[in-house]
Design a protein around this motif. Structure first.
Motif, PDB file in Angstrom:
ATOM      1  N   GLU A   1       0.840  -1.195   0.000  1.00 60.80           N
ATOM      2  CA  GLU A   1       0.000   0.000   0.000  1.00 60.80           C
ATOM      3  C   GLU A   1       0.872   1.240   0.000  1.00 60.80           C
ATOM      4  N   VAL A   2       0.264   2.353  -0.401  1.00 59.07           N
ATOM      5  CA  VAL A   2       0.889   3.670  -0.266  1.00 59.07           C
ATOM      6  C   VAL A   2      -0.056   4.527   0.564  1.00 59.07           C
ATOM      7  N   TRP A   3       0.497   5.090   1.631  1.00 61.90           N
ATOM      8  CA  TRP A   3      -0.271   5.999   2.477  1.00 61.90           C
ATOM      9  C   TRP A   3       0.211   7.419   2.203  1.00 61.90           C
ATOM     10  N   PHE A   4      -0.722   8.290   1.884  1.00 61.16           N
ATOM     11  CA  PHE A   4      -0.438   9.705   1.683  1.00 61.16           C
ATOM     12  C   PHE A   4      -0.506  10.389   3.044  1.00 61.16           C
ATOM     13  N   ILE A   5       0.637  10.896   3.509  1.00 63.16           N
ATOM     14  CA  ILE A   5       0.708  11.570   4.800  1.00 63.16           C
ATOM     15  C   ILE A   5       0.648  13.077   4.536  1.00 63.16           C
ATOM     16  N   ILE A   6      -0.484  13.675   4.837  1.00 58.63           N
ATOM     17  CA  ILE A   6      -0.654  15.108   4.600  1.00 58.63           C
ATOM     18  C   ILE A   6       0.041  15.850   5.732  1.00 58.63           C
ATOM     19  N   SER A   7       1.042  16.646   5.361  1.00 54.67           N
ATOM     20  CA  SER A   7       1.830  17.385   6.347  1.00 54.67           C
ATOM     21  C   SER A   7       1.187  18.742   6.602  1.00 54.67           C
ATOM     22  N   PRO A   8       0.783  18.998   7.848  1.00 59.80           N
ATOM     23  CA  PRO A   8       0.195  20.305   8.131  1.00 59.80           C
ATOM     24  C   PRO A   8       1.219  21.429   8.010  1.00 59.80           C
ATOM     25  N   GLN A   9       2.472  21.128   8.335  1.00 57.59           N
ATOM     26  CA  GLN A   9       3.526  22.135   8.239  1.00 57.59           C
ATOM     27  C   GLN A   9       4.858  21.457   7.978  1.00 57.59           C
ATOM     28  N   ASN A  10       5.422  21.720   6.814  1.00 57.80           N
ATOM     29  CA  ASN A  10       6.740  21.205   6.470  1.00 57.80           C
ATOM     30  C   ASN A  10       7.786  22.155   7.064  1.00 57.80           C
ATOM     31  N   PRO A  11       8.765  21.631   7.822  1.00 58.05           N
ATOM     32  CA  PRO A  11       9.757  22.525   8.434  1.00 58.05           C
ATOM     33  C   PRO A  11      10.610  23.283   7.419  1.00 58.05           C
ATOM     34  N   PHE A  12      10.603  22.864   6.139  1.00 57.63           N
ATOM     35  CA  PHE A  12      11.401  23.536   5.122  1.00 57.63           C
ATOM     36  C   PHE A  12      10.573  24.473   4.249  1.00 57.63           C
ATOM     37  N   LYS A  13       9.249  24.587   4.513  1.00 58.36           N
ATOM     38  CA  LYS A  13       8.393  25.424   3.672  1.00 58.36           C
ATOM     39  C   LYS A  13       7.655  26.452   4.511  1.00 58.36           C
ATOM     40  N   THR A  14       7.274  27.555   3.867  1.00 56.50           N
ATOM     41  CA  THR A  14       6.498  28.570   4.559  1.00 56.50           C
ATOM     42  C   THR A  14       5.022  28.197   4.539  1.00 56.50           C
ATOM     43  N   GLN A  15       4.291  28.724   5.487  1.00 54.07           N
ATOM     44  CA  GLN A  15       2.885  28.385   5.667  1.00 54.07           C
ATOM     45  C   GLN A  15       1.962  29.261   4.822  1.00 54.07           C
ATOM     46  N   LYS A  16       2.462  30.367   4.262  1.00 51.54           N
ATOM     47  CA  LYS A  16       1.596  31.409   3.716  1.00 51.54           C
ATOM     48  C   LYS A  16       0.651  30.958   2.601  1.00 51.54           C
ATOM     49  N   SER A  17       1.082  30.091   1.691  1.00 51.66           N
ATOM     50  CA  SER A  17       0.213  29.707   0.573  1.00 51.66           C
ATOM     51  C   SER A  17      -0.473  28.366   0.793  1.00 51.66           C
ATOM     52  N   LEU A  18      -0.382  27.836   1.997  1.00 55.06           N
ATOM     53  CA  LEU A  18      -0.914  26.521   2.292  1.00 55.06           C
ATOM     54  C   LEU A  18      -2.402  26.588   2.631  1.00 55.06           C
ATOM     55  N   LEU A  19      -3.198  25.771   1.936  1.00 54.76           N
ATOM     56  CA  LEU A  19      -4.612  25.653   2.293  1.00 54.76           C
ATOM     57  C   LEU A  19      -4.723  25.006   3.665  1.00 54.76           C
ATOM     58  N   HIS A  20      -5.890  25.150   4.282  1.00 48.94           N
ATOM     59  CA  HIS A  20      -6.137  24.484   5.557  1.00 48.94           C
ATOM     60  C   HIS A  20      -5.921  22.978   5.379  1.00 48.94           C
ATOM     61  N   GLU A  21      -5.376  22.358   6.382  1.00 53.28           N
ATOM     62  CA  GLU A  21      -5.036  20.932   6.295  1.00 53.28           C
ATOM     63  C   GLU A  21      -6.255  20.048   6.002  1.00 53.28           C
ATOM     64  N   PHE A  22      -7.429  20.416   6.473  1.00 53.91           N
ATOM     65  CA  PHE A  22      -8.610  19.588   6.216  1.00 53.91           C
ATOM     66  C   PHE A  22      -9.042  19.655   4.759  1.00 53.91           C
ATOM     67  N   ASP A  23      -8.839  20.792   4.110  1.00 58.42           N
ATOM     68  CA  ASP A  23      -9.107  20.878   2.669  1.00 58.42           C
ATOM     69  C   ASP A  23      -8.130  20.001   1.895  1.00 58.42           C
TER      70      ASP A  23
ATOM     71  N   ASP B   1      -4.176  11.513   8.263  1.00 58.51           N
ATOM     72  CA  ASP B   1      -4.062  12.803   8.948  1.00 58.51           C
ATOM     73  C   ASP B   1      -3.223  12.677  10.223  1.00 58.51           C
ATOM     74  N   VAL B   2      -2.395  11.644  10.305  1.00 60.08           N
ATOM     75  CA  VAL B   2      -1.627  11.360  11.520  1.00 60.08           C
ATOM     76  C   VAL B   2      -0.849  12.580  12.013  1.00 60.08           C
ATOM     77  N   GLU B   3      -0.298  13.376  11.099  1.00 56.43           N
ATOM     78  CA  GLU B   3       0.516  14.514  11.526  1.00 56.43           C
ATOM     79  C   GLU B   3      -0.322  15.692  12.029  1.00 56.43           C
ATOM     80  N   PHE B   4      -1.632  15.658  11.813  1.00 58.74           N
ATOM     81  CA  PHE B   4      -2.506  16.717  12.326  1.00 58.74           C
ATOM     82  C   PHE B   4      -2.534  16.707  13.851  1.00 58.74           C
ATOM     83  N   HIS B   5      -2.235  15.541  14.431  1.00 56.11           N
ATOM     84  CA  HIS B   5      -2.348  15.347  15.876  1.00 56.11           C
ATOM     85  C   HIS B   5      -0.980  15.291  16.556  1.00 56.11           C
ATOM     86  N   MET B   6       0.039  15.705  15.829  1.00 55.99           N
ATOM     87  CA  MET B   6       1.401  15.646  16.364  1.00 55.99           C
ATOM     88  C   MET B   6       1.958  17.060  16.497  1.00 55.99           C
TER      89      MET B   6
END
Length: 188
Positions: A32-54, A73-78
């Motif tokens: 299987e492949v699991w897509f891990i949606i990162s709420p915040q990448n430490p190497f990227k800025t947050q400004k153009s990022l849609l809300h994590e739930f979208d 959504d595992v990283e949403f809770h970390m």
């Protein structure tokens, strides 16, 4: 089961992501492949990022018809920012019968040594690496597997700009994702 973890902001998920995930699952030993949606990448800025739930919803829509894909959504809770090693450790503890591998583009190898506990990722999990434009570095490690895959150079930034400028993204996004973006008036 052997699970490939495909981390990303998926802002938005596009056909390039889906093609790579499909090749990884279909042409390797990954179950299987699991897509891990990162709420915040430490190497990227947050400004153009849609809300994590979208972004999660778009991934769910994009993979709904693929039995071997899962949105997580595992990283949403970390704690944030998200560090790959922490997520790998958490998932390994939660799913001790699964073997996790990290799916990354070859362009990430240039800065991989800057990742938190990169050596533990290599030794305990391993990498499945797909080709990317401009990737020149190869890691010589028994847990690094290079996978022949189409060279994808589709940019989420290009897609966001096209949407903002009312240009077509018809063949760049799955139809359900395109409709979701249109209905919610995202990236405009």
């Amino acid at each position: 089961m052997k699970i490939g973890l495909f981390f990303g902001s998926f802002n938005p998920i596009h056909i390039g992501h889906l093609i790579i995930a499909n090749v990884m699952q279909d042409q390797t030993d990954l179950d299987e492949v699991w897509f891990i949606i990162s709420p915040q990448n430490p190497f990227k800025t947050q400004k153009s990022l849609l809300h994590e739930f979208d972004r999660l919803k778009m991934v769910e829509l994009a993979i709904a018809d693929h039995f071997h894909f899962k949105a997580s959504d595992v990283e949403f809770h970390m704690p944030r920012p998200s560090y790959t090693i922490d997520t790998l450790t958490y998932l390994s503890e939660k799913h001790p019968l699964h073997e996790f591998k990290l799916i990354i583009g070859g362009d990430n190898l240039t800065h991989f040594h800057k990742w938190k506990n990169y050596d533990l990722i290599l030794d305990n999990y391993g990498l499945y690496v797909y080709p990317r434009p401009g990737d020149h570095l190869k890691l010589d490690h028994p847990n690094v597997k290079y996978v022949a895959a189409p060279m994808m150079d589709i940019s989420a930034t290009f897609i966001r700009n096209a949407i903002k400028n009312h240009k077509s993204v018809r063949y760049l996004l799955p139809d359900m994702v395109r409709e979701y973006i249109k209905d919610k008036k995202l990236f405009v």
